[in-house]
Design a protein around this motif. Structure first.
Motif, PDB file in Angstrom:
ATOM      1  N   ASP A  11       4.703   5.966   8.891  1.00 65.51           N
ATOM      2  CA  ASP A  11       4.016   5.694   7.630  1.00 65.51           C
ATOM      3  C   ASP A  11       2.671   6.432   7.653  1.00 65.51           C
ATOM      4  O   ASP A  11       2.636   7.616   7.922  1.00 65.51           O
ATOM      5  N   SER A  12       1.597   5.726   7.416  1.00 65.20           N
ATOM      6  CA  SER A  12       0.288   6.396   7.363  1.00 65.20           C
ATOM      7  C   SER A  12      -0.441   6.359   8.697  1.00 65.20           C
ATOM      8  O   SER A  12      -1.580   6.826   8.788  1.00 65.20           O
ATOM      9  N   THR A  13       0.191   5.821   9.721  1.00 58.96           N
ATOM     10  CA  THR A  13      -0.465   5.637  11.019  1.00 58.96           C
ATOM     11  C   THR A  13      -0.094   6.768  11.964  1.00 58.96           C
ATOM     12  O   THR A  13       1.090   7.087  12.116  1.00 58.96           O
ATOM     13  N   GLU A  14      -1.098   7.365  12.580  1.00 60.94           N
ATOM     14  CA  GLU A  14      -0.819   8.371  13.607  1.00 60.94           C
ATOM     15  C   GLU A  14      -0.473   7.658  14.905  1.00 60.94           C
ATOM     16  O   GLU A  14      -1.287   6.917  15.465  1.00 60.94           O
ATOM     17  N   VAL A  15       0.726   7.885  15.382  1.00 62.53           N
ATOM     18  CA  VAL A  15       1.223   7.195  16.571  1.00 62.53           C
ATOM     19  C   VAL A  15       0.896   7.972  17.830  1.00 62.53           C
ATOM     20  O   VAL A  15       0.565   7.397  18.864  1.00 62.53           O
ATOM     21  N   ALA A  16       1.005   9.285  17.777  1.00 56.89           N
ATOM     22  CA  ALA A  16       0.741  10.110  18.962  1.00 56.89           C
ATOM     23  C   ALA A  16       0.386  11.515  18.506  1.00 56.89           C
ATOM     24  O   ALA A  16       0.645  11.906  17.356  1.00 56.89           O
ATOM     25  N   SER A  17      -0.211  12.283  19.421  1.00 60.22           N
ATOM     26  CA  SER A  17      -0.617  13.649  19.089  1.00 60.22           C
ATOM     27  C   SER A  17      -0.070  14.659  20.081  1.00 60.22           C
ATOM     28  O   SER A  17      -0.602  15.763  20.184  1.00 60.22           O
ATOM     29  N   ASN A  18       0.964  14.286  20.822  1.00 62.17           N
ATOM     30  CA  ASN A  18       1.520  15.202  21.819  1.00 62.17           C
ATOM     31  C   ASN A  18       3.049  15.237  21.770  1.00 62.17           C
ATOM     32  O   ASN A  18       3.702  15.448  22.780  1.00 62.17           O
ATOM     33  N   ILE A  19       3.624  15.006  20.584  1.00 58.02           N
ATOM     34  CA  ILE A  19       5.076  14.936  20.448  1.00 58.02           C
ATOM     35  C   ILE A  19       5.604  16.304  20.016  1.00 58.02           C
ATOM     36  O   ILE A  19       5.132  16.872  19.023  1.00 58.02           O
ATOM     37  N   ARG A  76       1.833  20.712  14.590  1.00 57.12           N
ATOM     38  CA  ARG A  76       0.838  20.632  15.661  1.00 57.12           C
ATOM     39  C   ARG A  76       1.065  19.412  16.547  1.00 57.12           C
ATOM     40  O   ARG A  76       0.128  18.899  17.165  1.00 57.12           O
ATOM     41  N   CYS A  77       2.288  18.900  16.564  1.00 61.62           N
ATOM     42  CA  CYS A  77       2.706  17.842  17.497  1.00 61.62           C
ATOM     43  C   CYS A  77       2.102  16.480  17.187  1.00 61.62           C
ATOM     44  O   CYS A  77       2.079  15.594  18.043  1.00 61.62           O
ATOM     45  N   ARG A  78       1.631  16.283  15.962  1.00 66.70           N
ATOM     46  CA  ARG A  78       1.104  14.968  15.584  1.00 66.70           C
ATOM     47  C   ARG A  78       2.232  14.165  14.953  1.00 66.70           C
ATOM     48  O   ARG A  78       2.938  14.655  14.067  1.00 66.70           O
ATOM     49  N   PHE A  79       2.358  12.926  15.409  1.00 67.36           N
ATOM     50  CA  PHE A  79       3.500  12.084  15.058  1.00 67.36           C
ATOM     51  C   PHE A  79       2.997  10.865  14.290  1.00 67.36           C
ATOM     52  O   PHE A  79       2.069  10.183  14.735  1.00 67.36           O
ATOM     53  N   PHE A  80       3.623  10.601  13.120  1.00 65.16           N
ATOM     54  CA  PHE A  80       3.160   9.521  12.249  1.00 65.16           C
ATOM     55  C   PHE A  80       4.298   8.546  11.963  1.00 65.16           C
ATOM     56  O   PHE A  80       5.469   8.942  11.882  1.00 65.16           O
ATOM     57  N   SER A 103       0.842  -1.199   0.000  1.00 66.96           N
ATOM     58  CA  SER A 103       0.000   0.000   0.000  1.00 66.96           C
ATOM     59  C   SER A 103       0.874   1.245   0.000  1.00 66.96           C
ATOM     60  O   SER A 103       1.945   1.281   0.609  1.00 66.96           O
ATOM     61  N   ALA A 104       0.408   2.284  -0.692  1.00 64.23           N
ATOM     62  CA  ALA A 104       1.155   3.536  -0.769  1.00 64.23           C
ATOM     63  C   ALA A 104       1.073   4.281   0.557  1.00 64.23           C
ATOM     64  O   ALA A 104       0.046   4.265   1.234  1.00 64.23           O
ATOM     65  N   VAL A 105       2.168   4.936   0.910  1.00 61.64           N
ATOM     66  CA  VAL A 105       2.243   5.671   2.175  1.00 61.64           C
ATOM     67  C   VAL A 105       1.882   7.124   1.922  1.00 61.64           C
ATOM     68  O   VAL A 105       2.384   7.749   0.986  1.00 61.64           O
ATOM     69  N   GLN A 106       1.011   7.641   2.773  1.00 68.26           N
ATOM     70  CA  GLN A 106       0.622   9.043   2.695  1.00 68.26           C
ATOM     71  C   GLN A 106       0.328   9.532   4.104  1.00 68.26           C
ATOM     72  O   GLN A 106      -0.470   8.941   4.827  1.00 68.26           O
ATOM     73  N   PHE A 107       1.016  10.601   4.501  1.00 70.44           N
ATOM     74  CA  PHE A 107       0.785  11.156   5.820  1.00 70.44           C
ATOM     75  C   PHE A 107      -0.619  11.747   5.883  1.00 70.44           C
ATOM     76  O   PHE A 107      -1.080  12.379   4.928  1.00 70.44           O
ATOM     77  N   PRO A 108      -1.318  11.616   7.018  1.00 73.64           N
ATOM     78  CA  PRO A 108      -2.636  12.269   7.137  1.00 73.64           C
ATOM     79  C   PRO A 108      -2.548  13.785   7.113  1.00 73.64           C
ATOM     80  O   PRO A 108      -3.480  14.455   6.683  1.00 73.64           O
ATOM     81  N   TYR A 109      -1.421  14.343   7.595  1.00 74.11           N
ATOM     82  CA  TYR A 109      -1.219  15.790   7.596  1.00 74.11           C
ATOM     83  C   TYR A 109       0.208  16.070   7.148  1.00 74.11           C
ATOM     84  O   TYR A 109       1.103  15.241   7.341  1.00 74.11           O
ATOM     85  N   PRO A 110       0.462  17.246   6.548  1.00 73.09           N
ATOM     86  CA  PRO A 110       1.842  17.560   6.140  1.00 73.09           C
ATOM     87  C   PRO A 110       2.762  17.623   7.354  1.00 73.09           C
ATOM     88  O   PRO A 110       2.417  18.179   8.394  1.00 73.09           O
TER      89      PRO A 110
END
Length: 1351
Positions: free
Chosen positions: A633-641, A627-631, A599-606
């Motif tokens: 590949d295409s998976t958001e791992v955390a939102s406070n980094i 905005r501290c969102r950490f990815f 599957s192609a990799v695409q970040f949810p946000y730049p």
């Protein structure tokens, strides 16, 4: 320690727009850009070369046709859906771009020089040609009008408190002579100053600052006004203050420029008008003029627009510089040179209101440009180089390099600095891990300077030491040298002049080629240029980079990263798509990044920061947004980094909760990483540590444990993350060291473990030294000698001994990350860990050099459990006796002094006394605080004693009674009385038996004393055995009698030669005691066989209901008369007694059963009433606890309370009483139902117990013809048993039995199970302390008790 990295470039090329642009404005809607010229208003199209919409002002007559008109300000008003335009002629216009209508809402006859709207667009301030200020609302209703030039200071005027004169004040670095200096006149403003007022608002719109030329002095003054145009303050007289003015949005400083006698400064003023700091521009005095200063929205970047002054035959050069501050130092981060072409001269400069790092630029040739920057840390990425963890900071035409591998130098200082000819815009480190310290620097003149380490012996003049060298100190840090300078010809056409930052994302590939990203033909297109060095030209100062390949990319490239480990180049497009550049192929190509599943990799946000690494062996690209969102590949791992870094196989992140977390990527999945970051780790987990608020990772030193963090103010902090420390220690303990064999020739291949590095790191960072052994016990024990040789310090070895503990620290304090472990099993599980290590290391030290490691050997003896203090003292004594010529050898005095440091002196004195060596005792006593008058007489007394008695005295003094007993037994029979007293005092009977053989008088005396001791303890049988073994038969007889062993007592009587009469009397006496114990059969045997009183024996048997044995004796001795006189009456009486017993049991059983039924009905009604009241509208139902949810009889009879708290447990009697009262049969008591169950069970058990006795009685009744009485007894018993058998299922219901198997309330119960039981009405009884009461009693149907002839 951060630089500004250009992420993207946008804009439009010149198009046929009317007139010359005069000012720029950002639209209220995102992406909307407005420009004004002397002809009208234009909406530019950032994505193309055309004009979106245009409004002409000349057609309406608001601007002259000859092009002499001037627009002094424009503002896009969101609520009015129009653009406000102010002309120099004094008109205020509202232009609607949709309808192209223009409306004049006001006019000032004297003309306008400035129009400035407040940040909230509620107010507008106008500066007129008559040097007045007009404050108006957004509906253009005037609020007030004031003269710009005021005589008073303002409302914030300083108050003089009369604290002395100016001559007596402190004048700082100017010295005392400053008190006598006269105030010099303020010089007028520069000749190039246009004289127009400058207006700037504070970020919250509460205050506005106005800079205007004073008509009296000709110099500029800054005045601060509030929203009602009330003057607040006036700046102090500042000579050379210039026109540029910008209020920092955060509100604390106002920036302007000042021309000083020898330099050109940017100065800062406070709201009260006082100067507060400055920094110097990198130009000579009079070289440039500053047109504008602009702060970005978050107050982190100051943009300066400059132009050359001294230009005769050509147009002046235009510059834009971006300055940032950190740790009270100002850095020039970006320099944009627009050249001298007329069409490239700047018209306006604006920061974006939404994106704080976007800058908008408009040139005279209608060239519109926009730049997006973001923060980045430029650092070396290698792991095998000698120059690891270098961080480069751009500061104008210098690059400040800090080598964190060698020293942590706080900014603005550095390890060394590189001086270049032009301002620097980009720095790229070599991506080859072996040359990670090499740097490529791109300056504003499109030149790449390559700095390398090694190879050159000449001192490079462009490299200068910073904080680590100079002033006579020799720096141990190697510096690079300027190897080559390349000229980049990419974009050298006309486009170069338009876009001064045409290249971005400079990357130095491992094959010494370069990657750069340029702008494509269209705004949404990028070009990836792969550059290689051309042929070397001898003597040339510069070389040219050739384009190996240019790959056009549909979309804007906003990030580019290259992994030094995987050698992969990853590109991120503005649409968040990830591309992979195969640069090592013969023909490099770009392909979409795909996962292992395709599957192609695409970040949810730049993402503004990207990095390539491996997670569980799979290559993954990591991304972090602004905005501290950490990815991953295409998976958001955390939102406070807030920041992250990759080091070896570890990922380190800092979070908004002010923690730094570390994860090993070898044995972890993306989902596990996501779970770990979403949940709070344990406080003592090695993966998490607290950091200071706002900390960000600068770099991680590879092959080390340092993590460098930067605080918001700019200062640095170095932490040693526990996870990195433990990982490095484990590597040192697993791998072989690199010591030259010439130096350590004694090391074998199996012993080159890096114990020394591990020990030093653990000692410095306070890691428990037990880990040295616990990590791999087998390796440590096999290499104990290598460990000692590498540590090579007695103090360090002693420190290791003192920290030893029995626990396994790999399981308690330092467990492996992610649950992985390579810990080895214990090699000697039967031995204690501390004792094993002490023995192995002591043997190794004695083999290497016992004299050198003497103190460590003593420590090994003392550390054992139990301590071997006697052996340690003996070694000290041996040192005193031996004579050695080695001056480095430890003396006995030093060894004893050290031993006293480890052990309490009084304890050591006692141990030395226990060695029976008086020289050693005196040696220890002399080092203690004991008074010689105390111990010398005692020792002198001991010296005079016989050896065994002397040792006995010492052992008794030391309370070593077992040893004392052994020595005393050797002192002869004259001391036996003392021996026996010691045995009695200390209860050493068992030890005493071992010292004398069986049969001796001493053994008999000891036995006698021991027997008496056991009699006192009421252990009669054991005492009797001791007496009998020692042939003390009389005491043995009494003891056997007291214990009830009549057989042994008769044996002792035989040993004592008792006569027949005496034996008969003894039997009579013992029979009486047996009867008291209800042992009628044994008493009858004694009376019949030893007293020949068979008649009394028969009566005892009848008393004990032993009918058949009594019948046997009657017939044996022919006393048939007893049948009539005693036997038959006895069986008839027994029949009546059994009938009465069965009747009472039946009555109680029926009464208890009926009462239980009543209690259960009452509880059922109470339960239903609670349900009716709670179920529909009772919110408290969910709050029922274990206690409140149990419905007992106490709910219906609340007047009774039950508590055992008043029952004292001071005696067994009270405890038994409490047990009896636990369940009360009193009506209405809390546990009445449980008490009834207990009573019913006792009834059943009592009847079941008499079945066997009744069966024997029935046989005797039938034998003597009492069939009627026997039949009556059998019928009654049968009825009772039938009643109980049919009642048991009714009393012990299936629900009750299920509760005994699965209790409602218990350790395995849950809230759901309790509520389910509650709803199923299973909670019919209280929490029973004895679950066996809920189990129904069983009737034994296998016992055939009935007689057939009676049926």
């Amino acid at each position: 320690m951060r630089n500004l990295r250009l992420l993207r470039t946008g804009g439009r090329r010149s198009a046929g727009s009317p007139g010359t642009p005069q000012c720029l404005c950002l639209g209220a809607e995102p992406g909307k850009v407005l420009a004004a010229s002397e002809r009208g208003l234009v909406e530019l199209s950032p994505g193309g070369d055309s004009v979106r919409r245009e409004v002409s002002l000349t057609a309406e007559g608001f601007m002259p046709e000859d092009g002499s008109g001037c627009i002094v300000g424009i503002e896009d008003l969101l609520e009015q859906e129009c653009v406000c335009v102010a002309t120099a002629a004094g008109d205020i216009l509202l232009c609607n771009l949709n309808t192209e209508q223009v409306e004049c809402v006001g006019s000032v006859d004297s003309g306008l020089s400035t129009m400035s709207w407040s940040p909230d667009q509620e107010l507008v301030l106008l500066a007129t040609g008559q040097q007045t200020l007009i404050m108006m609302t957004r509906d253009f209703e005037p609020i007030t009008e004031k003269q710009i030039h005021q005589d008073e200071f303002g409302e914030g005027k300083f108050v003089a408190l009369g604290w002395g004169k100016k001559e007596t004040q402190f004048h700082g670095s100017e010295g005392k002579q400053a008190a006598h200096h006269k105030q010099t006149e303020v010089s007028p403003t520069s000749a190039w100053d246009d004289g127009r007022p400058r207006v700037t608002w504070r970020g919250d719109g509460q205050f506005v600052a106005v800079s205007a030329v004073c008509p009296e002095t000709g110099a500029r003054k800054v005045r601060v006004w509030d929203r009602e145009l009330v003057l607040q303050s006036t700046s102090e007289p500042i000579s050379g203050l210039e026109q540029a003015l910008s209020w920092k949005p955060s509100g604390n400083l106002i920036a302007s420029t000042q021309e000083k006698p020898n330099r050109h400064d940017v100065v800062f003023l406070e709201k009260n008008g006082l100067l507060h700091g400055e920094f110097t521009l990198p130009f000579q005095k009079g070289q440039v003029k500053v047109n504008e200063l602009l702060w970005n929205v978050d107050s982190t970047i100051l943009a300066i627009w400059l132009e050359d002054l001294k230009v005769e035959s050509s147009n002046p050069n235009s510059y834009v510089q971006l300055w940032t501050t950190g740790n009270y130092h100002w850095y020039l981060k970006q320099s944009l040179h627009f050249g001298s072409l007329k069409e490239n001269q700047l018209v306006s400069l604006l920061w974006d209101r939404e994106n704080p790092y976007r800058l908008h630029v408009l040139c005279k040739g209608w060239h519109y440009l926009s730049y997006d920057w973001h923060w980045t840390t430029d650092h070396g990425m290698g792991e095998n180089s000698k120059h690891m963890a270098n961080v480069a900071v751009i500061d104008g035409d210098k690059v400040l390099v800090t080598a964190f591998q060698h020293a942590v130098v706080p900014p603005p200082m550095c390890t060394y600095e590189l001086q270049l000819k032009h301002p620097v815009n980009q720095v790229a480190f070599h991506t080859d891990p072996k040359h990670s310290g090499d740097m490529a620097i791109l300056d504003s003149d499109y030149k790449i300077s390559v700095y390398r380490y090694g190879q050159s012996t000449m001192i490079d003049p462009t490299v200068r030491f910073g904080a680590v060298g100079g002033s006579g100190f020799k720096a141990a840090v190697e510096t690079p040298f300027l190897d080559k300078t390349y000229r980049v010809d990419v974009g050298s056409d006309s486009n170069e002049a338009v876009n001064p930052l045409g290249l971005r994302f400079l990357t130095w590939l491992p094959d010494d080629s370069f990657l750069v990203v340029g702008q494509g033909q269209h705004a949404a297109q990028s070009v990836l240029h792969h550059l290689t060095a051309g042929p070397h030209v001898t003597g040339a100062e510069e070389e040219c980079l050739n384009i190996r390949l240019s790959v056009p990319v549909e979309g804007e490239i906003i990030s580019l990263c290259c992994s030094p480990v995987t050698r992969t180049v990853a590109l991120q497009l503005a649409d968040r798509q990830i591309l992979k550049y195969f640069w090592e192929a013969s023909t490099p190509v770009l392909k979409p990044w795909r996962t292992s599943t395709g599957s192609a990799v695409q970040f949810p946000y730049p993402c503004v920061q990207t990095s390539v690494t491996r997670i569980s062996g799979e290559e993954v690209i990591l991304g972090l947004t602004d905005r501290c969102r950490f990815f991953a590949d295409s998976t958001e791992v955390a939102s406070n980094i807030t920041s992250f870094a990759i080091c070896n196989e570890f990922l380190l992140v800092t979070t908004n909760s002010h923690t730094c977390q570390c994860f090993c990527l070898k044995n972890i999945s993306v989902k596990t990483l996501q779970a770990c970051l979403s949940s709070a780790a344990a406080p003592n987990s090695e993966s998490l540590r607290k950091v200071e608020r706002g900390s960000r990772i600068v770099t991680v030193v590879p092959q080390d444990t340092k993590v460098v963090l930067q605080m918001p103010r700019g200062n640095l902090e170095t932490v040693h993350h526990r996870a990195l420390v433990l990982a490095q220690i484990r590597k040192w303990l697993d791998r072989y060291c690199t010591y030259p064999l010439c130096k350590l020739s004694y090391l074998t291949h199996s012993s080159r473990l890096m114990f020394r590095e591990a020990f030093q790191c653990m000692r410095k960072l306070r890691i428990n030294l037990n880990l040295l052994y616990d990590h791999n016990p087998k390796i440590f024990l096999e290499n104990a000698e290598a460990f000692i040789r590498q540590i090579d310090s007695v103090n360090y070895i002693n420190l290791f001994f003192t920290e030893l503990k029995e626990e396994d620290f790999t399981k308690t304090m330092y467990p492996f990350l992610n649950g992985s472990s390579n810990a080895q099993p214990r090699q000697h599980p039967h031995q204690k860990k501390v004792n094993l290590i002490c023995d192995v290391m002591r043997a190794a030290m004695e083999h290497i050099d016992p004299q050198k490691y003497c103190l460590s050997i003593l420590t090994a003896h003392v550390k054992k459990n139990p301590p071997e203090l006697e052996i340690a003292l003996q070694k000290v004594h041996d040192l005193r006796e031996s004579v050695t010529a080695d001056v480095k050898a430890v003396s006995a005095e030093e060894a004893l002094k050290y031993l006293l440091f480890l052990v309490d002196v009084n304890e050591l004195y006692d141990y030395s006394l226990g060695t029976y060596d008086f020289d050693l005792v005196i040696m220890v006593a002399e080092k203690s605080q004991k008074d010689p008058k105390e111990y010398l007489p005692f020792l002198n007394t001991l010296r005079k004693m016989e050896t065994n008695y002397q040792r006995y005295t010492i052992d008794r003094h030391l309370k070593r009674y077992t040893k004392a007993l052994g020595h005393l037994s050797k002192c002869g029979p004259e001391h036996f009385s003392e021996f026996l007293n010691l045995v009695k005092d200390q209860n050493l009977y068992c030890e005493a038996f071992k010292l004398y053989p069986l049969g001796t008088q001493e053994y008999k005396d000891i036995s006698d004393a021991y027997g008496e001791y056991l009699v006192q303890k009421q252990l009669y049988e054991q005492a009797a055995l001791i007496f009998a073994r020692a042939s003390i038969f009389a005491k043995a007889l009494d003891a056997f009698q007291n214990s009830g062993s009549w057989q042994q007592a008769l044996c002792m009587a035989s040993q004592l030669g008792y006569t027949k009469d005496k034996l008969s009397s003894l039997a009579q006496s013992m029979a009486g005691k047996l009867v008291e114990q209800r042992k009628h059969a044994e008493a009858a045997i004694l009376l019949e066989q030893y007293s020949q009183n068979y008649e009394e024996a028969v009566l005892l048997l009848l008393e004990g209901a032993l009918w058949e044995e009594a019948l046997r004796l009657i017939h044996k001795y022919g006393r048939l008369d007893i049948l009539e006189t005693n036997f038959k009456p006895a069986i008839l009486e027994a029949q009546k007694s059994q009938l009465m017993f069965l009747d009472s049991q039946k009555t109680d059983f029926v009464r208890h059963k009926n009462r239980l039924q009543v209690v259960r009905e009452l509880k059922e009604k109470a339960f239903e009433s609670m349900q009716d009241c709670e179920m529909p509208h009772c919110p408290e139902l969910d709050l029922f606890s274990e206690t409140s949810s149990v419905v007992t009889a106490s709910d219906t009879n609340s007047k009774y309370s039950h508590s055992n708290s008043r029952i004292s447990a001071r005696s067994s009697k009270n405890r038994r009483k409490a047990e009896r009262k636990r369940y009360s049969l009193k009506e209405g008591s809390p546990f009445e139902d449980t008490a009834l169950l207990e009573a019913l069970g006792e009834n059943v058990h009592a009847v079941e117990a008499v079945k066997g006795d009744i069966h024997i009685l029935l046989k005797q009744l039938v034998l003597f013809g009492y069939d009627e009485q026997a039949g009556a007894l059998q019928r009654v018993l049968e009825e009772v048993l039938q009643l109980m058998e049919t009642s048991i299922p009714e009393i012990w219901t299936p629900v009750l039995q299920q509760s005994s198997i699965n209790p409602v309330l218990g350790p395995n119960s849950t809230a759901n199970s309790i509520m389910a039981a509650y709803q199923q009405k299973r909670m019919v009884s209280a929490v029973v302390q004895d679950p066996e009461l809920l189990i129904p009693p069983k009737l034994n149907k296998n016992l055939q008790w009935k007689l057939h002839l009676l049926q």
